[in-house]
Motif scaffolding. Structure first.
Motif, PDB file in Angstrom:
ATOM      1  N   VAL A  73      32.072  65.323 105.174  1.00 48.37           N
ATOM      2  CA  VAL A  73      33.051  66.399 105.306  1.00 48.37           C
ATOM      3  C   VAL A  73      32.413  67.698 105.773  1.00 48.37           C
ATOM      4  O   VAL A  73      32.947  68.401 106.627  1.00 48.37           O
ATOM      5  N   ARG A  74      31.264  68.055 105.220  1.00 50.81           N
ATOM      6  CA  ARG A  74      30.604  69.328 105.536  1.00 50.81           C
ATOM      7  C   ARG A  74      30.189  69.427 107.004  1.00 50.81           C
ATOM      8  O   ARG A  74      29.917  70.514 107.503  1.00 50.81           O
ATOM      9  N   ASN A  75      30.142  68.299 107.698  1.00 49.40           N
ATOM     10  CA  ASN A  75      29.760  68.297 109.103  1.00 49.40           C
ATOM     11  C   ASN A  75      30.937  68.527 110.036  1.00 49.40           C
ATOM     12  O   ASN A  75      30.755  68.737 111.237  1.00 49.40           O
ATOM     13  N   LEU A  76      32.154  68.481 109.514  1.00 48.41           N
ATOM     14  CA  LEU A  76      33.332  68.646 110.366  1.00 48.41           C
ATOM     15  C   LEU A  76      33.409  70.058 110.931  1.00 48.41           C
ATOM     16  O   LEU A  76      33.394  71.039 110.194  1.00 48.41           O
ATOM     17  N   ALA A  77      33.502  70.145 112.249  1.00 50.15           N
ATOM     18  CA  ALA A  77      33.673  71.432 112.926  1.00 50.15           C
ATOM     19  C   ALA A  77      35.122  71.612 113.360  1.00 50.15           C
ATOM     20  O   ALA A  77      35.633  72.724 113.387  1.00 50.15           O
ATOM     21  N   SER A  78      35.787  70.497 113.695  1.00 57.08           N
ATOM     22  CA  SER A  78      37.151  70.571 114.211  1.00 57.08           C
ATOM     23  C   SER A  78      37.907  69.302 113.838  1.00 57.08           C
ATOM     24  O   SER A  78      37.341  68.202 113.890  1.00 57.08           O
ATOM     25  N   VAL A  79      39.173  69.469 113.484  1.00 58.17           N
ATOM     26  CA  VAL A  79      40.036  68.337 113.127  1.00 58.17           C
ATOM     27  C   VAL A  79      41.390  68.542 113.798  1.00 58.17           C
ATOM     28  O   VAL A  79      41.938  69.643 113.786  1.00 58.17           O
ATOM     29  N   ARG A  80      41.915  67.482 114.383  1.00 56.86           N
ATOM     30  CA  ARG A  80      43.262  67.517 114.956  1.00 56.86           C
ATOM     31  C   ARG A  80      44.080  66.433 114.258  1.00 56.86           C
ATOM     32  O   ARG A  80      43.685  65.269 114.239  1.00 56.86           O
ATOM     33  N   ILE A  81      45.203  66.849 113.676  1.00 56.38           N
ATOM     34  CA  ILE A  81      46.061  65.935 112.921  1.00 56.38           C
ATOM     35  C   ILE A  81      47.409  65.837 113.625  1.00 56.38           C
ATOM     36  O   ILE A  81      48.041  66.854 113.920  1.00 56.38           O
ATOM     37  N   PHE A  82      47.827  64.625 113.885  1.00 63.80           N
ATOM     38  CA  PHE A  82      49.120  64.363 114.501  1.00 63.80           C
ATOM     39  C   PHE A  82      50.030  63.791 113.421  1.00 63.80           C
ATOM     40  O   PHE A  82      49.707  62.766 112.819  1.00 63.80           O
ATOM     41  N   LEU A  83      51.161  64.448 113.167  1.00 66.30           N
ATOM     42  CA  LEU A  83      52.136  63.998 112.180  1.00 66.30           C
ATOM     43  C   LEU A  83      53.379  63.491 112.889  1.00 66.30           C
ATOM     44  O   LEU A  83      53.836  64.097 113.854  1.00 66.30           O
ATOM     45  N   ALA A  84      53.954  62.410 112.378  1.00 67.17           N
ATOM     46  CA  ALA A  84      55.165  61.843 112.975  1.00 67.17           C
ATOM     47  C   ALA A  84      56.400  62.688 112.659  1.00 67.17           C
ATOM     48  O   ALA A  84      57.410  62.573 113.349  1.00 67.17           O
ATOM     49  N   ASP A  85      56.312  63.535 111.629  1.00 70.41           N
ATOM     50  CA  ASP A  85      57.463  64.345 111.241  1.00 70.41           C
ATOM     51  C   ASP A  85      56.950  65.586 110.522  1.00 70.41           C
ATOM     52  O   ASP A  85      56.045  65.501 109.692  1.00 70.41           O
ATOM     53  N   ARG A  86      57.547  66.730 110.804  1.00 71.02           N
ATOM     54  CA  ARG A  86      57.102  67.969 110.136  1.00 71.02           C
ATOM     55  C   ARG A  86      57.391  67.938 108.647  1.00 71.02           C
ATOM     56  O   ARG A  86      56.827  68.716 107.884  1.00 71.02           O
ATOM     57  N   ALA A  87      58.229  67.021 108.183  1.00 70.94           N
ATOM     58  CA  ALA A  87      58.498  66.883 106.748  1.00 70.94           C
ATOM     59  C   ALA A  87      57.228  66.522 105.973  1.00 70.94           C
ATOM     60  O   ALA A  87      57.181  66.711 104.768  1.00 70.94           O
ATOM     61  N   TYR A  88      56.190  66.033 106.663  1.00 69.59           N
ATOM     62  CA  TYR A  88      54.945  65.636 106.001  1.00 69.59           C
ATOM     63  C   TYR A  88      53.947  66.783 105.870  1.00 69.59           C
ATOM     64  O   TYR A  88      52.847  66.599 105.345  1.00 69.59           O
ATOM     65  N   ARG A  89      54.294  67.966 106.348  1.00 71.51           N
ATOM     66  CA  ARG A  89      53.351  69.099 106.362  1.00 71.51           C
ATOM     67  C   ARG A  89      52.739  69.392 105.001  1.00 71.51           C
ATOM     68  O   ARG A  89      51.523  69.557 104.883  1.00 71.51           O
ATOM     69  N   THR A  90      53.560  69.500 103.976  1.00 76.85           N
ATOM     70  CA  THR A  90      53.049  69.893 102.660  1.00 76.85           C
ATOM     71  C   THR A  90      52.132  68.835 102.071  1.00 76.85           C
ATOM     72  O   THR A  90      51.039  69.145 101.597  1.00 76.85           O
ATOM     73  N   ILE A  91      52.578  67.579 102.098  1.00 77.99           N
ATOM     74  CA  ILE A  91      51.739  66.501 101.563  1.00 77.99           C
ATOM     75  C   ILE A  91      50.441  66.422 102.353  1.00 77.99           C
ATOM     76  O   ILE A  91      49.359  66.288 101.777  1.00 77.99           O
ATOM     77  N   ASN A  92      50.535  66.518 103.673  1.00 74.19           N
ATOM     78  CA  ASN A  92      49.347  66.506 104.518  1.00 74.19           C
ATOM     79  C   ASN A  92      48.392  67.626 104.113  1.00 74.19           C
ATOM     80  O   ASN A  92      47.188  67.403 103.950  1.00 74.19           O
ATOM     81  N   GLY A  93      48.910  68.828 103.933  1.00 71.89           N
ATOM     82  CA  GLY A  93      48.070  69.963 103.552  1.00 71.89           C
ATOM     83  C   GLY A  93      47.408  69.762 102.206  1.00 71.89           C
ATOM     84  O   GLY A  93      46.218  70.059 102.032  1.00 71.89           O
ATOM     85  N   ASN A  94      48.146  69.233 101.244  1.00 76.28           N
ATOM     86  CA  ASN A  94      47.575  69.008  99.912  1.00 76.28           C
ATOM     87  C   ASN A  94      46.449  67.975  99.947  1.00 76.28           C
ATOM     88  O   ASN A  94      45.391  68.171  99.339  1.00 76.28           O
ATOM     89  N   ILE A  95      46.664  66.884 100.651  1.00 77.46           N
ATOM     90  CA  ILE A  95      45.632  65.839 100.729  1.00 77.46           C
ATOM     91  C   ILE A  95      44.454  66.327 101.550  1.00 77.46           C
ATOM     92  O   ILE A  95      43.297  66.072 101.202  1.00 77.46           O
ATOM     93  N   ARG A  96      44.718  67.060 102.621  1.00 82.53           N
ATOM     94  CA  ARG A  96      43.625  67.624 103.423  1.00 82.53           C
ATOM     95  C   ARG A  96      42.745  68.514 102.553  1.00 82.53           C
ATOM     96  O   ARG A  96      41.524  68.445 102.614  1.00 82.53           O
ATOM     97  N   GLU A  97      43.349  69.333 101.700  1.00 79.83           N
ATOM     98  CA  GLU A  97      42.568  70.191 100.807  1.00 79.83           C
ATOM     99  C   GLU A  97      41.774  69.376  99.795  1.00 79.83           C
ATOM    100  O   GLU A  97      40.643  69.726  99.468  1.00 79.83           O
ATOM    101  N   GLU A  98      42.353  68.257  99.306  1.00 85.02           N
ATOM    102  CA  GLU A  98      41.606  67.362  98.413  1.00 85.02           C
ATOM    103  C   GLU A  98      40.352  66.839  99.106  1.00 85.02           C
ATOM    104  O   GLU A  98      39.271  66.799  98.520  1.00 85.02           O
ATOM    105  N   VAL A  99      40.518  66.413 100.347  1.00 84.38           N
ATOM    106  CA  VAL A  99      39.418  65.804 101.095  1.00 84.38           C
ATOM    107  C   VAL A  99      38.370  66.845 101.479  1.00 84.38           C
ATOM    108  O   VAL A  99      37.165  66.621 101.306  1.00 84.38           O
ATOM    109  N   LEU A 100      38.802  67.987 101.989  1.00 89.63           N
ATOM    110  CA  LEU A 100      37.873  68.987 102.514  1.00 89.63           C
ATOM    111  C   LEU A 100      37.247  69.864 101.436  1.00 89.63           C
ATOM    112  O   LEU A 100      36.201  70.471 101.673  1.00 89.63           O
ATOM    113  N   GLY A 101      37.877  69.966 100.271  1.00 87.89           N
ATOM    114  CA  GLY A 101      37.358  70.869  99.251  1.00 87.89           C
ATOM    115  C   GLY A 101      37.361  72.288  99.794  1.00 87.89           C
ATOM    116  O   GLY A 101      38.351  72.740 100.366  1.00 87.89           O
TER     117      GLY A 101
END
Length: 129
Positions: A73-101
């Motif tokens: 994770v600490r090596n990530l400089a850039s991430v691009r996330i494609f979501l099928a629906d904007r309804a997933y924004r919040t869940i995506n953000g929460n899990i992304r924060e879990e993963v990235l710390g």
């Protein structure tokens, strides 16, 4: 050789919220890994129907590619996330924060039609060391 990933948040832009920065400056890197779009697919299990499970599986796949290059994770400089629906924004953000710390790479989120109908997201990334 030591590398650094420095967040870039110009004072003229709105403050970044969540687990991202407006840009990243990479200095001293000797290697770069470009992670192809990873999807919620596992060779031994069917695609989970739930977005949260798909998101965690997709991040697991991204991290597996990084691990192949002895990166994480600490090596990530850039991430691009494609979501099928904007309804997933919040869940995506929460899990992304879990993963990235507390790591904050540059992040772009795009609402898009994903290649397979049962995939609800795709994640591609760039990592350096």
């Amino acid at each position: 050789m030591t590398y650094a990933i420095q967040p870039l948040n110009p004072p003229t832009l709105p403050a970044s919220t969540g687990s991202y920065t407006h840009g990243t400056l990479v200095t001293g890197a000797r290697r770069a890994v470009f992670v192809s779009g990873q999807v919620p697919w596992d060779r031994d299990e069917p695609v989970p129907p739930d977005f949260a499970d798909q998101c965690r599986l997709t991040w697991r796949n991204v991290l597996a590619v990084l691990a192949e290059a002895d990166m994480g994770v600490r090596n990530l400089a850039s991430v691009r996330i494609f979501l099928a629906d904007r309804a997933y924004r919040t869940i995506n953000g929460n899990i992304r924060e879990e993963v990235l710390g507390d790591h904050r790479p540059a992040i772009t989120i795009v609402i898009a039609t994903i290649y397979a109908e049962d995939w609800l997201l795709e994640i591609e990334a760039v990592a350096v060391d």
